[in-house]
Design a protein around this motif. Structure first.
Motif, PDB file in Angstrom:
ATOM      1  N   THR A   1      17.525 -26.033  18.834  1.00  0.00           N
ATOM      2  CA  THR A   1      17.437 -24.579  18.721  1.00  0.00           C
ATOM      3  C   THR A   1      16.090 -24.252  18.101  1.00  0.00           C
ATOM      4  O   THR A   1      15.522 -25.063  17.356  1.00  0.00           O
TER       5      THR A   1
ATOM      6  N   GLN B   1      18.119 -27.820  25.562  1.00  0.00           N
ATOM      7  CA  GLN B   1      17.985 -26.500  24.978  1.00  0.00           C
ATOM      8  C   GLN B   1      19.242 -25.673  25.246  1.00  0.00           C
ATOM      9  O   GLN B   1      20.113 -26.063  26.034  1.00  0.00           O
TER      10      GLN B   1
ATOM     11  N   ASN C   1      24.379 -18.241  19.515  1.00  0.00           N
ATOM     12  CA  ASN C   1      24.188 -18.750  20.868  1.00  0.00           C
ATOM     13  C   ASN C   1      22.841 -18.243  21.344  1.00  0.00           C
ATOM     14  O   ASN C   1      22.728 -17.159  21.909  1.00  0.00           O
TER      15      ASN C   1
ATOM     16  N   SER D   1      12.234 -21.503  30.598  1.00  0.00           N
ATOM     17  CA  SER D   1      13.065 -22.344  31.446  1.00  0.00           C
ATOM     18  C   SER D   1      12.282 -23.597  31.747  1.00  0.00           C
ATOM     19  O   SER D   1      11.262 -23.574  32.421  1.00  0.00           O
TER      20      SER D   1
ATOM     21  N   SER E   1      19.677 -18.043  23.561  1.00  0.00           N
ATOM     22  CA  SER E   1      19.238 -18.346  24.921  1.00  0.00           C
ATOM     23  C   SER E   1      17.729 -18.399  24.921  1.00  0.00           C
ATOM     24  O   SER E   1      17.062 -17.393  24.680  1.00  0.00           O
ATOM     25  N   ALA E   2      17.180 -19.559  25.175  1.00  0.00           N
ATOM     26  CA  ALA E   2      15.725 -19.705  25.178  1.00  0.00           C
ATOM     27  C   ALA E   2      15.125 -18.904  26.320  1.00  0.00           C
ATOM     28  O   ALA E   2      15.666 -18.868  27.431  1.00  0.00           O
ATOM     29  N   LYS E   3      14.028 -18.259  26.048  1.00  0.00           N
ATOM     30  CA  LYS E   3      13.379 -17.453  27.076  1.00  0.00           C
ATOM     31  C   LYS E   3      12.683 -18.341  28.108  1.00  0.00           C
ATOM     32  O   LYS E   3      12.527 -17.998  29.259  1.00  0.00           O
TER      33      LYS E   3
ATOM     34  N   ASN F   1      19.512 -23.026  26.923  1.00  0.00           N
ATOM     35  CA  ASN F   1      19.578 -22.522  28.288  1.00  0.00           C
ATOM     36  C   ASN F   1      19.912 -23.611  29.297  1.00  0.00           C
ATOM     37  O   ASN F   1      19.905 -23.380  30.495  1.00  0.00           O
TER      38      ASN F   1
END
Length: 336
Positions: free
Chosen positions: A116, A51, A7, A13, A9-11, A53
């Motif tokens: 991803t 994505q 899982n 946004s 989480s893209a940094k 996030n």
């Protein structure tokens, strides 16, 4: 195979944006095949890429685009190299050469994908090895992939052997290596398959999709098998004794077949010679006749089993004519 999903989480946004085609996309309407264009039908399709996030990007694409074209557009917007992107439709990873028209149905005007970001792997980051583990009296044989920076390990069981199966223990794999397929890495090896079939020429095995997303080492979990070509059959020299015209045999006059025994038949004379099976014989295979000077060379393979032992015998004999009848130049050995 122990496979854990990640899982990530893209940094970054990213807000939802619409990207219009630009000159950097190497496909135009003229590039779309006629059957795909649909004789004037609109071949445009919206691709929404989400994505981990939750942020999404919408791309005005064409059905004639490939997954790689979409990755190029995402590279422009997100600054992520195409090689580090992994696009998925549902849970299936898309290959770079797949057309959007093959992913989306004709009725769909919007294609939803997820993305991803994978840390680009280098072959130097991976250590390959083999291992054996005992399990309830059997032995499991594994290919091991270790990610050196993180210490994570992936395992693939290529064979399981039990002593009750017979005395032929599995060979170790050969040529264990990492190959780059497009933008992805694959684990590749060769194996003789001797524990399954002693007559097999072996095969090349490949597990694609090796990637590292910054947290977890993964691969596709699907192993493909490509049979190797059998080695060229050796052609032993015929006897050195020269034959007269009445003793010589022509290949076109002979045929070989099996019916319990291996039979070589000479059509003009109606005569034949036979290699009789012995109690250990299980099957014959790869029967072949070739010309060898004035002789005809008869070759075949015999699969045998005696108690717990088993194996393959290669046979080669020569035939000639004697008094107008086909005969062995040297009779095969007889088994009691």
């Amino acid at each position: 195979l122990k496979h854990s999903s990640s899982n990530f989480s893209a940094k970054e946004s990213c807000s939802s944006k619409v990207l219009l085609p630009t000159a950097m996309t190497e496909r135009t309407a003229d590039d779309v095949p006629m059957e795909m264009a649909g004789a004037g039908k609109d071949d445009s399709i919206e691709v929404e890429v989400t994505q981990m996030n939750g942020a999404s990007v919408a791309i005005a694409a064409r059905r004639g685009w490939t997954t790689k074209d979409v990755k190029h557009r995402l590279h422009e917007e997100l600054g992520k190299l195409s090689e580090g992107q992994q696009l998925m439709a549902s849970s299936r990873v898309l290959q770079d050469t797949e057309l959007l028209s093959d992913v989306a149905s004709v009725q769909e005007t919007k294609l939803c994908l997820t993305i991803t970001f994978c840390q680009a792997l280098c072959p130097e980051d991976l250590q390959l090895s083999v291992a054996q583990e005992e399990d309830s009296g059997a032995t499991d044989y594994f290919v091991i992939v270790t990610h050196i920076p993180s210490g994570q390990v992936l395992k693939w069981k290529y064979c399981c052997y039990h002593p009750l199966a017979g005395p032929v223990t599995p060979d170790l794999v050969e040529g264990l290596r990492v190959e780059r397929d497009g933008g992805c890495l694959s684990v590749v090896w060769e194996w003789s398959e001797n524990s399954f079939d002693l007559a097999s020429p072996g095969a090349v095995f490949r597990i694609p999709g090796l990637s590292f997303n910054g947290e977890t080492l993964t691969w596709s979990g699907t192993c493909t098998r490509e049979p190797q070509k059998p080695p060229a059959k050796p052609l032993p020299d015929p006897p050195q004794v020269l034959l007269s015209e009445t003793e010589a045999v022509l290949l076109r006059d002979c045929r070989i077949y099996t019916c319990g025994a291996v039979v070589v038949q000479h059509a003009p004379t109606g005569s034949e010679v036979r290699y009789e099976e012995n109690p250990d014989t299980k099957a014959y295979m790869d029967e072949e006749l070739t010309q060898a000077d004035g002789y005809v060379r008869a070759q075949f393979r015999e699969r045998w089993k005696y108690n717990r032992d088993m194996g393959i015998r290669d046979h080669c004999y020569f035939v000639k004519l004697v008094d107008g009848r086909l005969t062995w130049a040297k009779p095969p050995p007889k088994f009691l």
